[in-house]
Design a protein around this motif. Structure first.
Motif: not given
Length: 401
Positions: A60-74, A346-353
């Motif tokens: 599976v590839g665990r553990p899955s990471p936690i990502f800080h969505a900095r650009r979206l948050s800002a 769309m926001a997550l796609s275009r702001v965080e890829g």
């Protein structure tokens, strides 16, 4: 499997308070009891625990990471948004976590075929993958509407070797797929295992699927503590049947400081019967598919027609543990509309890829709606339960991209 449940739930009869149980005919009750007994046996075996842990890590590839969505948050201002990246798992969603467990259980019980339903196709792909890995035939029932909508996942299931059964009755979506798969299972419950795709159905499935999914919450809790020295203020996940939400919520249930939020699909509006699937928001206690839970019903007392832009949330029932957690007020169940879901997609796609599954985008939508009104030192952890490859063509067509 280590117990991380909130109080001893379920009880011996499979009830979470008044919800759950085995509302099935007597001959099927014996089959459910056999599965419960086999599950109790296998989870105590060290070889099973080691094999599952190794598959989680190396397959599976665990553990899955936690990502800080900095650009979206800002861009939003306010609280910081973090994503538990279940979309990075092999097969692209959280579903592989319990599908591996169910496939190993089927092998242990000597079953000759594994049967399941799927809505968005993620459970179908994950189960077909797990059955290919352990060498057991797999049959997936899927509504015709969802087959046409989720074509990439349909292709994957066929490549993986499963038998795909198109369900054309009724609305031809998830509920009808569940009905069809259950009918096939009833032909031979001795030789078949019905691998339910969420924390729903008769006991032991709500417990069993939750236990396999609880690795998400255990990882997330430890990761967040290690990285931030504290727990998140809010943990959000989408809720249809509720497996990804129970997976992450379970580890935080005893942490009173953590606000748990389940996000249901309000579709085109909760004021429009048949055009939403907000079961906990608009439904009432009832029974469906072998369990007592909250249900959306029509005027005749039958499960109502439902709608969500996300095929995996398009269900008129919900997990019995979610029903109980609503009643005792431990989880805050809210809703996000189709329009909000598309905006979040769309926001997550275009702001965080990161292209999220439409199901997961409901939880992202809640975070986007909520973060601006919170202090900047608060943290929202969203369970990004799946990736949006399966939804990309549908969304592009819908938005004219």
């Amino acid at each position: 499997m280590p117990s991380t449940t909130f109080a001893p739930m379920p009880n011996a009869e499979g009830y979470f308070g008044p919800y759950g149980g085995q509302l099935v005919p007597p001959h099927l009750k014996q089959a459910m009891d056999d599965i419960a007994s086999a599950y109790a046996q296998i989870t105590q075996r060290e070889d099973f625990q080691q094999e599952l842990a190794q598959l989680f890590a190396d397959y599976v590839g665990r553990p899955s990471p936690i990502f800080h969505a900095r650009r979206l948050s800002a861009q939003l201002g306010g609280a910081q948004i973090h994503l538990k990246r279940e979309d990075l798992n092999h097969t692209g969603a959280h579903k592989i976590n319990h599908c591996l467990g169910e496939a190993l259980l089927a092998r242990f019980m000597g079953k000759k075929k594994v049967i399941a339903e799927t809505g968005a196709g993620q459970h179908g792909v994950a189960l077909a993958t797990a059955c290919a890995l352990v060498g057991i035939p797999c049959e997936i029932h899927m509504g015709q509407v969802d087959i046409e909508k989720e074509h990439p996942n349909v292709t994957k299931m066929r490549i993986l070797g499963c038998k795909l059964v198109a369900v054309t009755r009724g609305a031809a979506t998830l509920k009808e797929a569940v009905d069809s798969a259950f009918e096939e299972y009833l032909h031979n419950p001795t030789d078949y295992l019905y691998a339910i795709g969420s924390v729903v159905g008769p006991h032991p499935f709500p417990m069993m699927v939750r236990d396999f999914q609880s690795i998400v919450g255990r990882e997330a809790r430890a990761q967040f503590l290690e990285k931030h020295g504290r727990l998140p203020d809010h943990v959000a996940a989408c809720v249809g049947g509720g497996s990804n939400a129970m997976g992450i919520f379970t580890a935080f249930l005893d942490d009173a400081s953590v606000h748990l939020v389940g996000v249901e699909p309000s579709g085109e509006g909760t004021d429009k019967p048949g055009r939403h699937a907000a079961t906990l928001t608009m439904g009432k206690p009832g029974a469906i598919h072998g369990m007592a839970c909250y249900v959306l019903e029509n005027a005749d007392g039958e499960p109502a027609a439902v709608h969500s832009i996300a095929s995996g949330l398009d269900y008129p029932g919900v997990g019995p543990q979610h029903s109980y957690l609503k009643d005792i007020g431990r989880v805050d169940y809210q809703a996000a509309s189709d329009a909000e879901c598309l905006e979040a997609f769309m926001a997550l796609s275009r702001v965080e890829g990161i292209i999220p599954a439409l199901e997961s985008a409901h939880a992202v939508a809640w975070a986007m709606r909520t973060a601006p009104g919170l202090p900047a030192d608060q943290h929202i952890l969203v369970n990004l339960s799946g990736r949006g490859d399966k939804d990309a063509d549908f969304v592009a067509q819908r938005l004219g991209l």
